[in-house]
Structures are given as structure tokens and as C-alpha cells.
Design an enzyme around this catalytic site. Structure first.
Site, mmCIF file in Angstrom:
data_model
loop_
_atom_site.group_PDB
_atom_site.id
_atom_site.type_symbol
_atom_site.label_atom_id
_atom_site.label_comp_id
_atom_site.label_asym_id
_atom_site.label_seq_id
_atom_site.Cartn_x
_atom_site.Cartn_y
_atom_site.Cartn_z
ATOM 1 N N ASP A 78 56.121 -70.629 -21.556
ATOM 2 C CA ASP A 78 54.565 -69.887 -21.612
ATOM 3 C C ASP A 78 54.107 -68.889 -20.481
ATOM 4 O OD1 ASP A 78 52.073 -69.739 -21.893
ATOM 5 O OD2 ASP A 78 51.189 -71.640 -21.134
ATOM 6 N N LYS A 102 45.406 -67.885 -40.185
ATOM 7 C CA LYS A 102 44.335 -68.758 -40.806
ATOM 8 C C LYS A 102 43.197 -69.041 -39.827
ATOM 9 C CE LYS A 102 47.399 -71.576 -43.479
ATOM 10 N NZ LYS A 102 47.744 -72.940 -43.950
ATOM 11 N N GLU A 151 59.205 -53.967 -35.133
ATOM 12 C CA GLU A 151 58.435 -53.009 -35.469
ATOM 13 C C GLU A 151 59.138 -52.360 -36.716
ATOM 14 O OE1 GLU A 151 56.750 -48.832 -33.879
ATOM 15 O OE2 GLU A 151 57.255 -50.194 -32.555
ATOM 16 N N THR A 196 60.808 -51.613 -31.563
ATOM 17 C CA THR A 196 61.615 -52.839 -31.534
ATOM 18 C C THR A 196 61.959 -53.163 -32.925
ATOM 19 O OG1 THR A 196 59.620 -54.228 -32.172
ATOM 20 C CG2 THR A 196 60.122 -53.872 -29.817
ATOM 21 N N ASP A 223 52.188 -63.517 -32.491
ATOM 22 C CA ASP A 223 52.186 -64.277 -33.856
ATOM 23 C C ASP A 223 50.642 -64.327 -34.176
ATOM 24 O OD1 ASP A 223 51.804 -66.262 -35.599
ATOM 25 O OD2 ASP A 223 53.509 -67.597 -34.797
ATOM 26 N N GLU A 283 59.263 -65.544 -22.831
ATOM 27 C CA GLU A 283 59.667 -65.959 -24.233
ATOM 28 C C GLU A 283 59.918 -67.209 -24.226
ATOM 29 O OE1 GLU A 283 59.956 -66.106 -27.831
ATOM 30 O OE2 GLU A 283 59.780 -63.861 -27.300
#
Length: 230
Positions: A113, A139, A212, A209, A135, A86
Site C-alpha cells: 500500500d 461501479k 497507455e 506506459t 484502478d 505497487e
């Protein structure tokens, strides 16, 4: 395959609100002992001190949010090693709190990462990978930033054992359609769903979570995808 430079670049912020004193102390006191080593190959020996680096099953969660799912899975399977990745500091603080409160000894964390960790694991070493509510980058011009792309999936597939599971959860319709398109184009994963209930109802061993729950309060539908590594 995606451009490696695009795959490896992290987007978005790394920290939200300023940490409270207790949170900062938790990071200072606890995170160093739980952090994934900065370099070198990774296995159960380097992560957990096991005598045999291949004896402990390993699972990995990409973007664990506040860490409640990671902690619940680790508590349910104490003989399995869990690696949580994270980049968001406040999420790491949340995970540290769960680890402390539940006295978990089978969790290691990487603030950064996830692919930096994935590439250092042996091939066919993971029994499960989780990617929950990533995420969506809604777009079209940002689609290359999504984790569900062939470049990251190639790396994940290489580290999953045959028959191991890749779990993906999302409440974003655009990401749902994108993920189905990308995953259905791959020959190395098989979707396990036999009917709508298999991806519309949360499995019993899939802890809910906070994200959620929030999505459901907002009236969003949530999709649960389980793919098996061929």
C-alpha cells in the site's frame, strides 16, 4: 473525509501468472536491496544513504504497473530519489528488470500500500507524486475504493512541497469525471491546464506506459492532469 479503514484497505489480486525461474531469482537477489525499510521514518538518508536526509529531491509513484514510467523518470533525473509503490508482484518484477537493465541507483520499491510509505515521509518532502491509470472501480458502490478520494489526497497533499506537482493519468471516462469533481472541490490543489491541449496531449516529460499504448490501441482517449500543491 473517508473512513481511515476504507482508505488503507488494499483490494484486488497481488500476483498474476507464476514467476519464471529468472524472475524469481531477480526478486530474491535484487528486491531486498531496493526495498523501502519496513518501519521507521523515511527520508533520503534512510532510503538512499545520503548524509543529509533532506538534500535529495524525492518523487513517488503510486501503482507503477510494470515500472517503465518509474524507470524512465529515474533515468532522466539521476539526482532525484524515486519511490515506487505497487502491490502486484508481477509489476514489481517488471520494475526490477528496468532497474537492472538501466543500472539505476536512485529507485526504491515498496510492494504494498502506497499510503504506508506516504505516512512515514516528512511533511512537505515530495517534489512530485504520480498516479497513472489507477484502478477505476467503475461501479458506484466501489467509488470509495478509488485513490482519488479526499482521505488519500489529504495524506498526499501533506507530503507535497508547496508548488510541487500531483500528476494523474486515466483513460477511464468515469474516473476522469470523478477525479475532476473531487480535485475541483479541494482548496489545496490548483489545476494547471490553460486549455484542452494541456490535458489531452501527453507532456514531453511524461513517458508513455504500456498500459497507455494499449488504451490508445483500443480507441480510448487518455487524459493527463497536472495539479500544483498550493
Amino acid at each position: 473525509m473517508n473512513d481511515p479503514a476504507t482508505i488503507r484497505r488494499l483490494y484486488g489480486r497481488r500476483q498474476g501468472h507464476k514467476l519464471r525461474q529468472g524472475q524469481a531469482e531477480l526478486v530474491d537477489a535484487t528486491l531486498p536491496a531496493l526495498s523501502v525499510p519496513d518501519s521507521g521514518p523515511l527520508d533520503a538518508r534512510t532510503l538512499f544513504g545520503d548524509a543529509d536526509g533532506s538534500s535529495r529531491p524525492l518523487q513517488l509513484e503510486i501503482g507503477f504497473g510494470a515500472g517503465e514510467h518509474l524507470a524512465a523518470q529515474a533515468e532522466a533525473a539521476p539526482a532525484t530519489g524515486f519511490i515506487g509503490c505497487e502491490p502486484f508482484l508481477n509489476g514489481v518484477v517488471g520494475a526490477l528488470g528496468h532497474v537492472r537493465d538501466r543500472a539505476l541507483t536512485n529507485v526504491r520499491l515498496h510492494m504494498g500500500d502506497a499510503l504506508e510509505v506516504v505516512e512515514r515521509l516528512p511533511d512537505a518532502s515530495l517534489s512530485r507524486v504520480y498516479l497513472l491509470h489507477p484502478d477505476p472501480w467503475p461501479k458506484a458502490r466501489h467509488a470509495k475504493r478509488r485513490m482519488v478520494n479526499h482521505g488519500p489526497l489529504d495524506a498526499i497533499a501533506a507530503k507535497l512541497k508547496p508548488g510541487a506537482e500531483f500528476r494523474l493519468g486515466t483513460d477511464d471516462p468515469t474516473y476522469c469525471r470523478w477525479a475532476m469533481m473531487v480535485m475541483n472541490a479541494r482548496a489545496d490543489f490548483e489545476w494547471t491546464a490553460q486549455g484542452p491541449r494541456d490535458f489531452l496531449e501527453r507532456p514531453a516529460d511524461w513517458p508513455e506506459t504500456r498500459y497507455e499504448r494499449k488504451a490508445r490501441r483500443q480507441g480510448h482517449e487518455v487524459w493527463y492532469f497536472r495539479y500544483v500543491r498550493k
